[in-house]
Design an enzyme around this catalytic site. Sequence first.
Site, PDB file in Angstrom:
ATOM      1  N   CYS A  36       0.820  -1.220   0.000  1.00  0.00           N
ATOM      2  CA  CYS A  36       0.000   0.000   0.000  1.00  0.00           C
ATOM      3  C   CYS A  36       0.853   1.269   0.000  1.00  0.00           C
ATOM      4  CB  CYS A  36      -0.909  -0.025   1.235  1.00  0.00           C
ATOM      5  SG  CYS A  36      -1.832   1.503   1.472  1.00  0.00           S
ATOM      6  N   VAL A  76      -5.454   0.218   6.032  1.00  0.00           N
ATOM      7  CA  VAL A  76      -4.074   0.355   6.497  1.00  0.00           C
ATOM      8  C   VAL A  76      -3.514   1.631   5.877  1.00  0.00           C
ATOM      9  CG1 VAL A  76      -3.506  -2.041   6.961  1.00  0.00           C
ATOM     10  CG2 VAL A  76      -3.336  -1.210   4.611  1.00  0.00           C
TER      11      VAL A  76
HETATM   12  N1  LIG Z   1      -6.632   7.859   3.461  1.00  0.00           N
HETATM   13  C1  LIG Z   1      -6.051   6.607   3.882  1.00  0.00           C
HETATM   14  C2  LIG Z   1      -6.034   5.644   2.707  1.00  0.00           C
HETATM   15  C3  LIG Z   1      -5.523   4.269   3.094  1.00  0.00           C
HETATM   16  C4  LIG Z   1      -5.945   3.200   2.065  1.00  0.00           C
HETATM   17  O1  LIG Z   1      -6.708   3.452   1.118  1.00  0.00           O
HETATM   18  N2  LIG Z   1      -5.434   1.974   2.283  1.00  0.00           N
HETATM   19  C5  LIG Z   1      -5.849   0.866   1.421  1.00  0.00           C
HETATM   20  C6  LIG Z   1      -4.683   0.008   0.961  1.00  0.00           C
HETATM   21  S1  LIG Z   1      -3.601   0.886  -0.081  1.00  0.00           S
HETATM   22  C7  LIG Z   1      -6.784  -0.064   2.195  1.00  0.00           C
HETATM   23  O2  LIG Z   1      -6.584  -0.305   3.376  1.00  0.00           O
HETATM   24  N3  LIG Z   1      -7.800  -0.574   1.503  1.00  0.00           N
HETATM   25  C8  LIG Z   1      -8.760  -1.468   2.045  1.00  0.00           C
HETATM   26  C9  LIG Z   1     -10.099  -1.265   1.377  1.00  0.00           C
HETATM   27  O3  LIG Z   1     -10.190  -0.436   0.465  1.00  0.00           O
HETATM   28  O4  LIG Z   1     -11.054  -1.918   1.775  1.00  0.00           O
HETATM   29  C10 LIG Z   1      -4.646   6.889   4.425  1.00  0.00           C
HETATM   30  O5  LIG Z   1      -4.040   7.875   3.974  1.00  0.00           O
HETATM   31  O6  LIG Z   1      -4.182   6.159   5.302  1.00  0.00           O
END
Ligand SMILES: N[C@@H](CCC(=O)N[C@@H](CS)C(=O)NCC(=O)O)C(=O)O
Length: 254
Positions: A36, A76
């Site tokens: 990520c 995450v």
């Molecule tokens: N705004 C969040 C974005 C984090 C994010 O999008 N993480 C993704 C992985 S890259 C995630 O956990 N995705 C799980 C999902 O979409 O259900 C940050 O800056 O921490």
Amino acid sequence: MGTPDKVFPHATGEALKTVNKHSQPQDLVFYSGWFCPYVQRTWIALEEKGIAYEYKEVDPYRKEKHFLDINPKGLVPAVEYHGKPLYESLILCEFLEDAFPSTPRLLPADPFARAHSRLWMDHISKAIASAFIRLLQAQDPDKQTAALQEYYKALRILADQVKAPYFGGEDWGLVDTAVAPWIARDFVVEKHRGFKRENVGRNWEEYAKRVESRESVLRTMSDRERVEQNIRRYLRDEAQSEAAKAVRAGRPVP
Ligand SMILES: N[C@@H](CCC(=O)N[C@@H](CS)C(=O)NCC(=O)O)C(=O)O
């Protein structure tokens, strides 16, 4: 549409070596997904500041209860510090800056310069990261051309602000930390969407080279083939992540 690729279960390459150095219990637990880019921001900040942390791999797409208890959004990165949870990549970076003031500083001391850094971190999250997802999602050639121009535009706006060698000048900072994961992944849009750093501008090309070869960036990157394999879900229009859904619907990324 076929079956989406599963997320590879763990980090590889340089990132795996870093993971293996951080298996012991610590006051700060770092909940990560190796693939990520948002995670990589917080991970770079931990490494730059030399903070002791315990690395824990999570598959955020499984939305397991123990992880939802830490981050109700189920995304995450997240951190537990002395048992208390926090999440959101840039909020975590700023927390590390505040909680570990005796480690190398990633934000300038001057209030104006700090606010200026935050302005550009906001641009990276709102304009650059979402343009990158849109570029990956674009399937037909016209949409790809438009999305590529949009990505160049978002990068050029930041490029104009970069004082060499890093964003703020001599020292690596949070703006560099915030954009580094997208620079480290631009080989995927180069291969699949015709992106070229030189088209952003000469200064961007040089800046991007410095950023991707920074120790903390290298130490938090998995093998390129694994990174690309993960991103392939977007290239095939199959990504079900919250960010992908938001970009598709024209909403801000969560
Ligand atoms: N705004 C969040 C974005 C984090 C994010 O999008 N993480 C993704 C992985 S890259 C995630 O956990 N995705 C799980 C999902 O979409 O259900 C940050 O800056 O921490």
